[in-house]
Structures are given as C-alpha cells and as structure tokens.
Design a protein around this motif. Structure first.
Motif, mmCIF file in Angstrom:
data_model
loop_
_atom_site.group_PDB
_atom_site.id
_atom_site.type_symbol
_atom_site.label_atom_id
_atom_site.label_comp_id
_atom_site.label_asym_id
_atom_site.label_seq_id
_atom_site.Cartn_x
_atom_site.Cartn_y
_atom_site.Cartn_z
ATOM 1 N N VAL A 138 4.176 36.755 46.258
ATOM 2 C CA VAL A 138 5.210 35.727 46.379
ATOM 3 C C VAL A 138 5.924 35.968 47.706
ATOM 4 O O VAL A 138 6.477 37.045 47.936
ATOM 5 C CB VAL A 138 6.224 35.803 45.217
ATOM 6 C CG1 VAL A 138 7.290 34.717 45.378
ATOM 7 C CG2 VAL A 138 5.517 35.684 43.875
ATOM 8 N N ALA A 139 5.881 34.964 48.584
ATOM 9 C CA ALA A 139 6.443 35.089 49.933
ATOM 10 C C ALA A 139 7.726 34.273 50.030
ATOM 11 O O ALA A 139 7.721 33.074 49.761
ATOM 12 C CB ALA A 139 5.437 34.613 50.972
ATOM 13 N N ILE A 175 -6.928 51.409 49.360
ATOM 14 C CA ILE A 175 -5.752 51.034 48.573
ATOM 15 C C ILE A 175 -6.004 49.675 47.958
ATOM 16 O O ILE A 175 -6.408 48.733 48.639
ATOM 17 C CB ILE A 175 -4.488 50.997 49.456
ATOM 18 C CG1 ILE A 175 -4.106 52.412 49.886
ATOM 19 C CG2 ILE A 175 -3.328 50.337 48.713
ATOM 20 C CD1 ILE A 175 -2.933 52.483 50.849
ATOM 21 N N THR A 176 -5.777 49.582 46.662
ATOM 22 C CA THR A 176 -5.903 48.298 45.983
ATOM 23 C C THR A 176 -4.680 48.043 45.117
ATOM 24 O O THR A 176 -4.123 48.979 44.520
ATOM 25 C CB THR A 176 -7.170 48.228 45.121
ATOM 26 O OG1 THR A 176 -7.208 46.950 44.456
ATOM 27 C CG2 THR A 176 -7.213 49.330 44.085
ATOM 28 N N PHE A 177 -4.267 46.787 45.088
ATOM 29 C CA PHE A 177 -3.158 46.376 44.234
ATOM 30 C C PHE A 177 -3.633 45.341 43.213
ATOM 31 O O PHE A 177 -2.870 44.475 42.794
ATOM 32 C CB PHE A 177 -2.027 45.781 45.077
ATOM 33 C CG PHE A 177 -1.408 46.759 46.046
ATOM 34 C CD1 PHE A 177 -0.683 47.845 45.600
ATOM 35 C CD2 PHE A 177 -1.560 46.583 47.413
ATOM 36 C CE1 PHE A 177 -0.110 48.740 46.477
ATOM 37 C CE2 PHE A 177 -0.981 47.466 48.310
ATOM 38 C CZ PHE A 177 -0.271 48.552 47.847
ATOM 39 N N LYS A 178 -4.882 45.448 42.829
ATOM 40 C CA LYS A 178 -5.429 44.497 41.867
ATOM 41 C C LYS A 178 -4.628 44.530 40.570
ATOM 42 O O LYS A 178 -4.335 45.595 40.028
ATOM 43 C CB LYS A 178 -6.888 44.838 41.577
ATOM 44 C CG LYS A 178 -7.610 43.771 40.758
ATOM 45 C CD LYS A 178 -9.092 44.072 40.646
ATOM 46 C CE LYS A 178 -9.802 42.955 39.895
ATOM 47 N NZ LYS A 178 -11.273 43.224 39.809
ATOM 48 N N GLY A 179 -4.229 43.357 40.099
ATOM 49 C CA GLY A 179 -3.423 43.264 38.889
ATOM 50 C C GLY A 179 -1.940 43.415 39.118
ATOM 51 O O GLY A 179 -1.154 43.344 38.159
ATOM 52 N N LYS A 180 -1.515 43.598 40.375
ATOM 53 C CA LYS A 180 -0.105 43.756 40.710
ATOM 54 C C LYS A 180 0.431 42.502 41.400
ATOM 55 O O LYS A 180 -0.291 41.832 42.134
ATOM 56 C CB LYS A 180 0.105 44.954 41.637
ATOM 57 C CG LYS A 180 -0.349 46.285 41.066
ATOM 58 C CD LYS A 180 0.550 46.740 39.938
ATOM 59 C CE LYS A 180 0.174 48.140 39.471
ATOM 60 N NZ LYS A 180 1.060 48.605 38.368
ATOM 61 N N ARG A 181 1.713 42.227 41.159
ATOM 62 C CA ARG A 181 2.387 41.112 41.835
ATOM 63 C C ARG A 181 3.436 41.673 42.785
ATOM 64 O O ARG A 181 4.208 42.563 42.411
ATOM 65 C CB ARG A 181 3.049 40.158 40.846
ATOM 66 C CG ARG A 181 2.054 39.470 39.917
ATOM 67 C CD ARG A 181 2.746 38.446 39.020
ATOM 68 N NE ARG A 181 3.046 37.214 39.738
ATOM 69 C CZ ARG A 181 4.258 36.676 39.853
ATOM 70 N NH1 ARG A 181 5.305 37.301 39.341
ATOM 71 N NH2 ARG A 181 4.439 35.541 40.486
ATOM 72 N N ALA A 182 3.456 41.142 43.988
ATOM 73 C CA ALA A 182 4.356 41.626 45.030
ATOM 74 C C ALA A 182 5.265 40.502 45.507
ATOM 75 O O ALA A 182 4.832 39.352 45.634
ATOM 76 C CB ALA A 182 3.563 42.182 46.204
ATOM 77 N N LEU A 183 6.494 40.853 45.807
ATOM 78 C CA LEU A 183 7.465 39.930 46.401
ATOM 79 C C LEU A 183 7.808 40.453 47.786
ATOM 80 O O LEU A 183 8.183 41.630 47.940
ATOM 81 C CB LEU A 183 8.724 39.852 45.533
ATOM 82 C CG LEU A 183 9.917 39.071 46.084
ATOM 83 C CD1 LEU A 183 9.572 37.612 46.276
ATOM 84 C CD2 LEU A 183 11.124 39.208 45.150
ATOM 85 N N VAL A 184 7.677 39.600 48.794
ATOM 86 C CA VAL A 184 7.985 39.970 50.170
ATOM 87 C C VAL A 184 9.026 39.008 50.719
ATOM 88 O O VAL A 184 8.806 37.786 50.718
ATOM 89 C CB VAL A 184 6.730 39.945 51.063
ATOM 90 C CG1 VAL A 184 7.074 40.369 52.491
ATOM 91 C CG2 VAL A 184 5.631 40.837 50.494
ATOM 92 N N THR A 185 10.156 39.533 51.182
ATOM 93 C CA THR A 185 11.166 38.685 51.809
ATOM 94 C C THR A 185 10.993 38.721 53.331
ATOM 95 O O THR A 185 10.371 39.623 53.879
ATOM 96 C CB THR A 185 12.591 39.125 51.443
ATOM 97 O OG1 THR A 185 12.883 40.396 52.067
ATOM 98 C CG2 THR A 185 12.766 39.249 49.938
#
Length: 244
Positions: free
Chosen positions: A35-36, A3-13
């Motif tokens: 973004v954490a 699994i790769t998320f290259k080029g993706k931005r993630a927000l985790v709360t």
C-alpha cells in the motif's frame, strides 16, 4: 542473501518519488503486497502504472484525523516504512512558526500517527511486525542551516528507540535508517554545485554521496527476518560521516 515478503502486506509513506518510490518497487519484487501513500496523486498514478499490483492512497499525512480515517480500513499491515519527510532549510533566526509546524507535522507527528495505527492492528492480531523509520544523519550531527530539521530527525531516533522498547516483547521491531546526502533527482539537483558538495564530501570517508539503492537495501534488510535480532537501532547509511 535472498529476502522474501510473500504473504506480507507493507505500507510505505512518501511513496510517490525518490527513496520511497524505490522502496515500493523493491518490496513488490520481494513479493510483498504494498500500500503506497503519498500526497501527490499524479505521481502515485505513474507509480501504479509501473507497478500495477500496488494499492495507492493519496493523502496529506499532516492532517491527523484525515490520516486516521483514510487508513482505518486498509486491512492488516505487517511491515511499515515511515518514509514521508520534509526539509525546510535556512538560518535559525529566519525560521517561521509555520516552518516549525510543517516540519514537525510531517517528520514527527505523521510518523507517530501512522505507527500507532499499524501497531494497534498488529496487537489486535497478536502478529509480529517490522517498522523502519527514515531518519537522517542530521539526527546525529549538527548541519548548517538545518536546526529545525535536525530537531525533527532527533525526535525520529528517540521515538524509534522508545517504540522498540515498548513493543519488543510483542515481537514488533522498530528501527531507523539515517542516510547522508542521497542522489535522488532532488539530491542531484541540490548538491550539483561543487562549492556546496565538496565540503560535505570531504567529511565522508568514502568521498561520495549515497545512491538510492543503498538506502533501499538497508530498509529492506531491516524489514526482513534476516534482521530478526535487531530493534531500536538507528543505522547510518552515510559512508562513515558520523563515525569520524
């Protein structure tokens, strides 16, 4: 399964400790820009020392307007993990109004608020997205002294299904993960007494509690394109507790 998320931005709360922290670390390993968000700045700082590439935002998500202001300029978000959560346990007859407000503010309102921010951005870009909400087995079964907590997690599941229906046509997937007791540092402490743990373990066919990586793996899978035909699902990670 790679699994790769290259080029993706993630927000985790709720990213500063426990499951949220490990989700951040795993997403970075999968090449996502992360973004954490969490309330505890000191813990966020220690996470950033471990994973320097992340952006951290110290934030009390129970404040609706402060959340909208803090997240208004974070840029495009493709993946969202609504992990922030709170548990206040005790007999129903002893529940205080402030307890109810705090539980719903974090477990439900904050999730709705952050999801709305991210979905609006996805729609403005006509971009696909994937959202995973951290729910609980407490949404699926009754647990002693968990009445209000169960109610909040039931709301998480209902919101997940409705949001999945609403935004599926826009290729925005929304799912939930529903863990049993997970052996985070707090989980190990809270369930260390055999008198407390054994009755729960007897209801779990696998006869053990979950490890953090077992929740993280489920979250990462649901975020990824490997689950591209899955939306509106509430996935128990519970060793079979709710199925028996």
């Amino acid at each position: 399964m790679e699994i790769t998320f290259k080029g993706k931005r993630a927000l985790v709360t709720g990213a500063s400790q426990g499951i949220g922290r490990e989700i951040v670390i795993q997403l970075v390993k999968c090449q996502a820009e992360v973004v954490a968000v969490a309330r505890n700045k000191e813990l966020l700082d220690t996470l950033q020392k471990e994973v320097p590439s992340i952006r951290t935002i110290p934030l009390d998500l129970s404040d609706w307007n402060a959340t909208r202001e803090a997240l208004s300029n974070i840029g495009p978000i493709d993946l969202l993990v609504n992990n922030a959560g709170l548990a206040i346990l005790g007999p129903l007859t002893e529940v205080k109004e402030d307890d109810v407000n705090r539980l719903f503010d974090i477990n439900v309102k904050a999730m709705i608020n952050v999801t709305q921010i991210v979905v609006k951005n996805l729609l403005s870009r006509n971009a696909p997205g994937s959202i995973v909400n951290l729910s609980s087995q407490a949404s699926l079964v009754g647990l002693l002294d968990h009445s209000v907590y169960c109610a909040t997690k039931g709301a998480v599941d209902a919101f997940t299904r409705a949001a999945a229906l609403e935004y599926g046509p826009k290729n925005i997937r929304v799912n939930a993960v529903n863990p049993t007791v997970i052996l985070t540092d707090m989980g190990r402490l809270g369930w260390s007494d055999p008198k407390v743990a054994d009755p729960m373990l007897q209801k779990i066919p696998l006869r053990r509690f979950g490890e953090v990586h077992e929740v993280v793996d489920a979250v990462v899978y649901l975020l990824s394109n490997k689950s591209s035909m899955i939306t509106g699902t509430c996935l128990p990670v519970d060793g079979g507790y709710v199925a028996t």
